[in-house]
Design a protein around this motif. Structure first.
Motif, PDB file in Angstrom:
ATOM      1  N   PRO A  33       0.818  -1.238   0.000  1.00 59.25           N
ATOM      2  CA  PRO A  33       0.000   0.000   0.000  1.00 59.25           C
ATOM      3  C   PRO A  33       0.841   1.272   0.000  1.00 59.25           C
ATOM      4  O   PRO A  33       0.578   2.200  -0.776  1.00 59.25           O
ATOM      5  CB  PRO A  33      -0.834  -0.129   1.278  1.00 59.25           C
ATOM      6  CG  PRO A  33      -0.943  -1.596   1.506  1.00 59.25           C
ATOM      7  CD  PRO A  33       0.369  -2.159   1.064  1.00 59.25           C
ATOM      8  N   SER A  34       1.848   1.332   0.859  1.00 59.49           N
ATOM      9  CA  SER A  34       2.692   2.532   0.886  1.00 59.49           C
ATOM     10  C   SER A  34       3.526   2.628  -0.386  1.00 59.49           C
ATOM     11  O   SER A  34       3.753   3.728  -0.911  1.00 59.49           O
ATOM     12  CB  SER A  34       3.603   2.514   2.114  1.00 59.49           C
ATOM     13  OG  SER A  34       4.461   1.380   2.099  1.00 59.49           O
ATOM     14  N   TYR A  35       3.966   1.492  -0.911  1.00 58.36           N
ATOM     15  CA  TYR A  35       4.725   1.479  -2.162  1.00 58.36           C
ATOM     16  C   TYR A  35       3.883   2.060  -3.301  1.00 58.36           C
ATOM     17  O   TYR A  35       4.329   2.945  -4.044  1.00 58.36           O
ATOM     18  CB  TYR A  35       5.151   0.047  -2.483  1.00 58.36           C
ATOM     19  CG  TYR A  35       5.529  -0.184  -3.929  1.00 58.36           C
ATOM     20  CD1 TYR A  35       6.835   0.013  -4.361  1.00 58.36           C
ATOM     21  CD2 TYR A  35       4.579  -0.594  -4.867  1.00 58.36           C
ATOM     22  CE1 TYR A  35       7.183  -0.184  -5.690  1.00 58.36           C
ATOM     23  CE2 TYR A  35       4.917  -0.795  -6.189  1.00 58.36           C
ATOM     24  CZ  TYR A  35       6.224  -0.591  -6.601  1.00 58.36           C
ATOM     25  OH  TYR A  35       6.552  -0.779  -7.911  1.00 58.36           O
ATOM     26  N   ALA A  36       2.654   1.587  -3.449  1.00 57.57           N
ATOM     27  CA  ALA A  36       1.795   2.040  -4.548  1.00 57.57           C
ATOM     28  C   ALA A  36       1.491   3.525  -4.421  1.00 57.57           C
ATOM     29  O   ALA A  36       1.466   4.256  -5.426  1.00 57.57           O
ATOM     30  CB  ALA A  36       0.504   1.224  -4.565  1.00 57.57           C
ATOM     31  N   ALA A  37       1.273   3.994  -3.184  1.00 56.30           N
ATOM     32  CA  ALA A  37       1.000   5.417  -2.977  1.00 56.30           C
ATOM     33  C   ALA A  37       2.205   6.262  -3.354  1.00 56.30           C
ATOM     34  O   ALA A  37       2.064   7.335  -3.965  1.00 56.30           O
ATOM     35  CB  ALA A  37       0.606   5.654  -1.521  1.00 56.30           C
ATOM     36  N   LEU A  38       3.391   5.799  -3.012  1.00 51.29           N
ATOM     37  CA  LEU A  38       4.601   6.547  -3.348  1.00 51.29           C
ATOM     38  C   LEU A  38       4.847   6.568  -4.854  1.00 51.29           C
ATOM     39  O   LEU A  38       5.321   7.574  -5.400  1.00 51.29           O
ATOM     40  CB  LEU A  38       5.805   5.948  -2.621  1.00 51.29           C
ATOM     41  CG  LEU A  38       5.888   6.260  -1.124  1.00 51.29           C
ATOM     42  CD1 LEU A  38       6.959   5.400  -0.457  1.00 51.29           C
ATOM     43  CD2 LEU A  38       6.190   7.742  -0.900  1.00 51.29           C
ATOM     44  N   VAL A  39       4.535   5.485  -5.546  1.00 53.99           N
ATOM     45  CA  VAL A  39       4.669   5.478  -7.005  1.00 53.99           C
ATOM     46  C   VAL A  39       3.727   6.504  -7.628  1.00 53.99           C
ATOM     47  O   VAL A  39       4.097   7.233  -8.561  1.00 53.99           O
ATOM     48  CB  VAL A  39       4.401   4.062  -7.565  1.00 53.99           C
ATOM     49  CG1 VAL A  39       4.269   4.098  -9.083  1.00 53.99           C
ATOM     50  CG2 VAL A  39       5.530   3.115  -7.171  1.00 53.99           C
ATOM     51  N   SER A  40       2.497   6.582  -7.112  1.00 54.13           N
ATOM     52  CA  SER A  40       1.556   7.582  -7.619  1.00 54.13           C
ATOM     53  C   SER A  40       2.045   8.995  -7.336  1.00 54.13           C
ATOM     54  O   SER A  40       1.939   9.892  -8.192  1.00 54.13           O
ATOM     55  CB  SER A  40       0.179   7.368  -6.987  1.00 54.13           C
ATOM     56  OG  SER A  40      -0.388   6.143  -7.409  1.00 54.13           O
ATOM     57  N   LEU A  41       2.577   9.220  -6.129  1.00 58.31           N
ATOM     58  CA  LEU A  41       3.103  10.544  -5.793  1.00 58.31           C
ATOM     59  C   LEU A  41       4.300  10.881  -6.676  1.00 58.31           C
ATOM     60  O   LEU A  41       4.459  12.030  -7.125  1.00 58.31           O
ATOM     61  CB  LEU A  41       3.500  10.576  -4.319  1.00 58.31           C
ATOM     62  CG  LEU A  41       4.026  11.917  -3.783  1.00 58.31           C
ATOM     63  CD1 LEU A  41       2.986  13.011  -3.951  1.00 58.31           C
ATOM     64  CD2 LEU A  41       4.434  11.780  -2.325  1.00 58.31           C
ATOM     65  N   PHE A  42       5.151   9.902  -6.925  1.00 54.07           N
ATOM     66  CA  PHE A  42       6.299  10.058  -7.824  1.00 54.07           C
ATOM     67  C   PHE A  42       5.821  10.501  -9.209  1.00 54.07           C
ATOM     68  O   PHE A  42       6.355  11.449  -9.817  1.00 54.07           O
ATOM     69  CB  PHE A  42       7.016   8.717  -7.921  1.00 54.07           C
ATOM     70  CG  PHE A  42       8.487   8.811  -8.221  1.00 54.07           C
ATOM     71  CD1 PHE A  42       9.037   9.904  -8.853  1.00 54.07           C
ATOM     72  CD2 PHE A  42       9.338   7.771  -7.876  1.00 54.07           C
ATOM     73  CE1 PHE A  42      10.385   9.979  -9.138  1.00 54.07           C
ATOM     74  CE2 PHE A  42      10.689   7.824  -8.144  1.00 54.07           C
ATOM     75  CZ  PHE A  42      11.218   8.925  -8.786  1.00 54.07           C
ATOM     76  N   THR A  43       4.788   9.820  -9.707  1.00 52.09           N
ATOM     77  CA  THR A  43       4.237  10.144 -11.026  1.00 52.09           C
ATOM     78  C   THR A  43       3.660  11.553 -11.051  1.00 52.09           C
ATOM     79  O   THR A  43       3.878  12.320 -12.000  1.00 52.09           O
ATOM     80  CB  THR A  43       3.149   9.120 -11.387  1.00 52.09           C
ATOM     81  OG1 THR A  43       3.689   7.798 -11.313  1.00 52.09           O
ATOM     82  CG2 THR A  43       2.601   9.375 -12.776  1.00 52.09           C
ATOM     83  N   SER A  44       2.926  11.905  -9.995  1.00 54.81           N
ATOM     84  CA  SER A  44       2.332  13.241  -9.915  1.00 54.81           C
ATOM     85  C   SER A  44       3.411  14.322  -9.926  1.00 54.81           C
ATOM     86  O   SER A  44       3.264  15.355 -10.595  1.00 54.81           O
ATOM     87  CB  SER A  44       1.486  13.350  -8.645  1.00 54.81           C
ATOM     88  OG  SER A  44       0.990  14.655  -8.477  1.00 54.81           O
ATOM     89  N   ALA A  45       4.504  14.091  -9.198  1.00 50.26           N
ATOM     90  CA  ALA A  45       5.583  15.079  -9.142  1.00 50.26           C
ATOM     91  C   ALA A  45       6.226  15.275 -10.503  1.00 50.26           C
ATOM     92  O   ALA A  45       6.532  16.405 -10.906  1.00 50.26           O
ATOM     93  CB  ALA A  45       6.627  14.644  -8.110  1.00 50.26           C
ATOM     94  N   MET A  46       6.438  14.186 -11.249  1.00 45.30           N
ATOM     95  CA  MET A  46       7.036  14.310 -12.574  1.00 45.30           C
ATOM     96  C   MET A  46       6.093  15.030 -13.535  1.00 45.30           C
ATOM     97  O   MET A  46       6.525  15.868 -14.336  1.00 45.30           O
ATOM     98  CB  MET A  46       7.397  12.933 -13.119  1.00 45.30           C
ATOM     99  CG  MET A  46       8.069  12.971 -14.492  1.00 45.30           C
ATOM    100  SD  MET A  46       9.631  13.882 -14.461  1.00 45.30           S
ATOM    101  CE  MET A  46      10.010  13.968 -16.209  1.00 45.30           C
ATOM    102  N   LEU A  47       4.805  14.735 -13.447  1.00 42.32           N
ATOM    103  CA  LEU A  47       3.843  15.419 -14.308  1.00 42.32           C
ATOM    104  C   LEU A  47       3.777  16.911 -13.985  1.00 42.32           C
ATOM    105  O   LEU A  47       3.577  17.745 -14.878  1.00 42.32           O
ATOM    106  CB  LEU A  47       2.462  14.778 -14.157  1.00 42.32           C
ATOM    107  CG  LEU A  47       2.326  13.372 -14.762  1.00 42.32           C
ATOM    108  CD1 LEU A  47       1.022  12.723 -14.320  1.00 42.32           C
ATOM    109  CD2 LEU A  47       2.412  13.432 -16.279  1.00 42.32           C
TER     110      LEU A  47
END
Length: 666
Positions: free
Chosen positions: A113-127
């Motif tokens: 769960p924390s891994y998936a949330a961090l991947v989404s946050l990572f994606t949001s930051a790059m966008l």
């Protein structure tokens, strides 16, 4: 819905998914996977819609003041030009594939769960970095990616390798971010704005007072983020994280951010010829050094990591000759085939059942056991080696064409010296790239190492993603003509000269590697190393002939016992030992920086404990001693007080009389 509204939703949806995943992950585990996949998938679809509406035409801008600063304002703004919207599509595609892939790859991981949330946050930051039109808002996304990489690379924090790698990635990138921040402030001071369109307008009007200084300060941050020499050492170690994270970092986020930033602000760098030459030299050293290092790695993910460093060098090289169209085209092409390679490597690791079998010299029989990974990785390796008609051929040729153009003195912005440096290094790197790509394919899929246990068919969520990424890996290069209109309009088609040079160098590298592998395999077979048989005799004889067989470099055995033949050793010869350890740059940095800092820290600790603490302790001991003496005089006995008073009066009388006699005599 307007285009600007859609563009705002693109980074916002993954961010909301990350927040929801962190809040609900433990309480509602059934929502974890939908919250991981659906927001990122929706962002990818919206990114495609934004790209279609923008259409490669005039940039779309929108801005609102974030907060009054009293000087240079900070705005929430959008700046959507052709290559920005295409890069956003790449980020959305790769992030969606990574999230889908991870649902199977990390199915049994309790921290998913924390891994998936961090991947989404990572994606949001790059966008956010891709779409924003304000440098300070860009910096926010830039730094959020840094902290996300720290947590994701250290996902397996139980292991020392993951803890060290996450800390190293964070510190090395922060080392570059300090001058980067200073450069941003200097740029905004000269341009009187943080907004990218206004900054570019100030550059066009000759409004920069210190273009070389600003460009070099910004380049330091780019070198850290995009793993360019000399700040590239964190990226190979970052392979200690989960393989899908490696795919995301290498293909669409983090390391792509530095290249994208330079492309976004290329006129700032092109305002200084000296900065372009420095960039070209940095790219050349990075390309050649990483190509040699990749030939010496045994871990499949470290080979791909050094490959990423080299391909980023191509992109920086294209920017050094002032052609951001070629740079971003290679960024897009590399993003799809490198994501495919890493996710394919994850299938190999998953099939083996343990990350320790990522050593290529131990692989055996994988082509038949995991055909999806075999065929798709073969396609991706052909693209990496720049073999036509795959995407990597067209994008790499675009870089070489740009370098040839600058070397001939036909570029208005780039000096010919930068063109020659990039062109020569690019051709030599094409040879090295084809060599290590061929070596990886032979050792991973045609090797004769120790067969790993068969865990059955791999999940569809993993193998299906590979075929999705294989489509643009094959077809993206054929879009070189139309894509050119989305950039600066520069021609992206290969020329005869560069095609002969690049493809010829790649063919030489591939054929030479295959020939050396065949010879090594035949030699091993003559000493009892046969398919399906024991390799112990061959390994023992090889170890006796080659003392460095048992050498451990960078926590990886150079050649494990019972390993398959490695053509990289024959190709590199005496360089192999040094290339396997990244040419000892970590040791150099340890002696130049780490040890002096530790020595200075030890000195400060000594001064603090032995000098400052002693002074403070002495300052307290004096009053305590005086107080002890005074306390002893306070006995409470009246007779003692009267006796002391009388004695004092007598002493004062005698002293007064003596002084009076002395004065009278004088």
């Amino acid at each position: 819905m307007s285009t600007t509204t859609l563009a705002v939703l693109v980074p916002l949806l993954p961010f909301l998914g990350a927040v929801a995943g962190l809040l609900l992950g433990r309480r509602a585990p059934g929502f974890v996977r939908p919250l991981a996949v659906l927001p990122v998938l929706a962002a990818a679809v919206l990114a495609v819609l934004v790209a279609v509406r923008q259409g490669g035409g005039k940039p779309i801008t929108a801005s609102t003041e974030l907060t009054p600063t009293g000087s240079v304002p900070i705005d929430l703004s959008l700046y959507l030009n052709g290559f920005a919207v295409l890069v956003a599509v790449l980020v959305g595609l790769v992030a969606t594939c990574v999230q889908l892939y991870s649902t199977a790859y990390l199915r049994e991981d309790p921290r998913y769960p924390s891994y998936a949330a961090l991947v989404s946050l990572f994606t949001s930051a790059m966008l956010l970095v891709v779409y924003t039109g304000d440098l300070m808002v860009l910096l926010v996304g830039w730094e959020v990616m840094g902290i996300c990489s720290y947590f994701l690379v250290g996902h397996y924090w139980e292991t020392e390798a993951a803890r060290s790698a996450s800390l190293k990635a964070f510190l090395v990138t922060k080392l570059g971010d300090v001058p980067f921040l200073i450069g941003l402030f200097a740029l905004a001071t000269d341009a009187d704005s943080f907004e990218i369109p206004k900054v570019l307008g100030a550059v066009a009007a000759g409004g920069l007072d210190h273009p070389t200084l600003i460009a070099l300060l910004l380049l330091a941050g780019v070198a850290g983020k995009s793993a360019q020499f000399p700040l590239h050492t964190w990226l190979p170690d970052a392979m200690a994280g989960p393989t899908p994270v490696s795919a995301l970092i290498h293909a669409a986020t983090m390391v792509a951010a530095g290249v994208y930033f330079v492309a976004r602000l290329l006129p700032v760098f092109a305002a200084s010829a000296a900065a372009l030459v420095v960039m070209a030299v940095m790219a050349a050293v990075t390309m050649l050094g990483s190509g040699l290092a990749a030939l010496a790695q045994d871990d499949i993910k470290r080979v791909l990591a050094y490959s990423t460093i080299g391909q980023l060098g191509y992109m920086i090289g294209a920017l050094a000759v002032a052609d951001r169209g070629a740079a971003v085209f290679h960024l897009l092409s590399h993003g799809v085939f490198k994501a495919l390679l890493f996710l394919g490597a994850g299938v190999i690791i998953h099939a083996a059942g343990t990350n320790s079998l990522a050593a290529m010299s131990r692989m055996d029989g994988l082509a038949k056991r995991i055909p999806d990974a075999f065929w798709t990785m073969t396609i991706a390796l052909l693209a990496l080696a720049a073999i036509p008609p795959f995407a990597g051929f067209f994008s790499k040729e675009a870089v070489l064409v740009a370098a040839e153009h600058a070397a001939g003195g036909h570029s208005e912005s780039a000096p010919s010296a930068a063109g020659w440096v990039v062109l020569v290094a690019g051709v030599l790197t094409a040879l090295l790239t084809a060599a290590y790509a061929t070596r990886l394919w032979l050792m991973a899929f045609r090797g004769r190492g120790a067969a790993a246990p068969d865990h059955g068919k791999e999940p569809v969520a993993m193998t299906g993603v590979l075929w999705v990424l294989a489509i643009p890996t094959i077809g993206l290069g054929l879009c070189a003509g139309p894509i050119a209109d989305w950039f600066d309009g520069n021609e992206l088609s290969p020329t005869l000269t560069t095609s002969v040079l690049g493809t010829g160098a790649a063919a030489v590298g591939a054929v030479l590697t295959y020939a050396l592998w065949q010879r090594a395999t035949a030699k091993a077979a003559t000493v009892g190393y046969g398919a399906g048989g024991s390799a112990s005799a061959a390994a023992a004889e090889s170890a006796a002939e080659t003392p460095e067989v048992a050498e451990v470099t960078h926590d990886h055995p150079a050649v494990p016992a019972g390993a398959a033949p490695d053509p990289g050793r024959a190709l590199l010869g005496p360089l192999h030992r040094h290339a396997a350890d990244g040419f000892h740059l970590d040791a150099v940095y340890d002696r130049l920086f780490v040890r002096p800092v530790r020595a200075a820290a030890s000195l400060v600790r000594f001064l603090d404990r032995e000098v400052v603490d002693t002074y403070v302790s002495g300052a307290g001991a004096g009053p305590r001693l005086l107080g002890s003496l005074v306390r002893r005089a306070q006995t409470g006995n009246v007779q003692s007080y009267l006796s002391a008073l009388l004695a004092g009066a007598v002493v004062l009388a005698i002293a007064t009389a003596v002084l009076a006699n002395v004065n009278a005599g004088s």
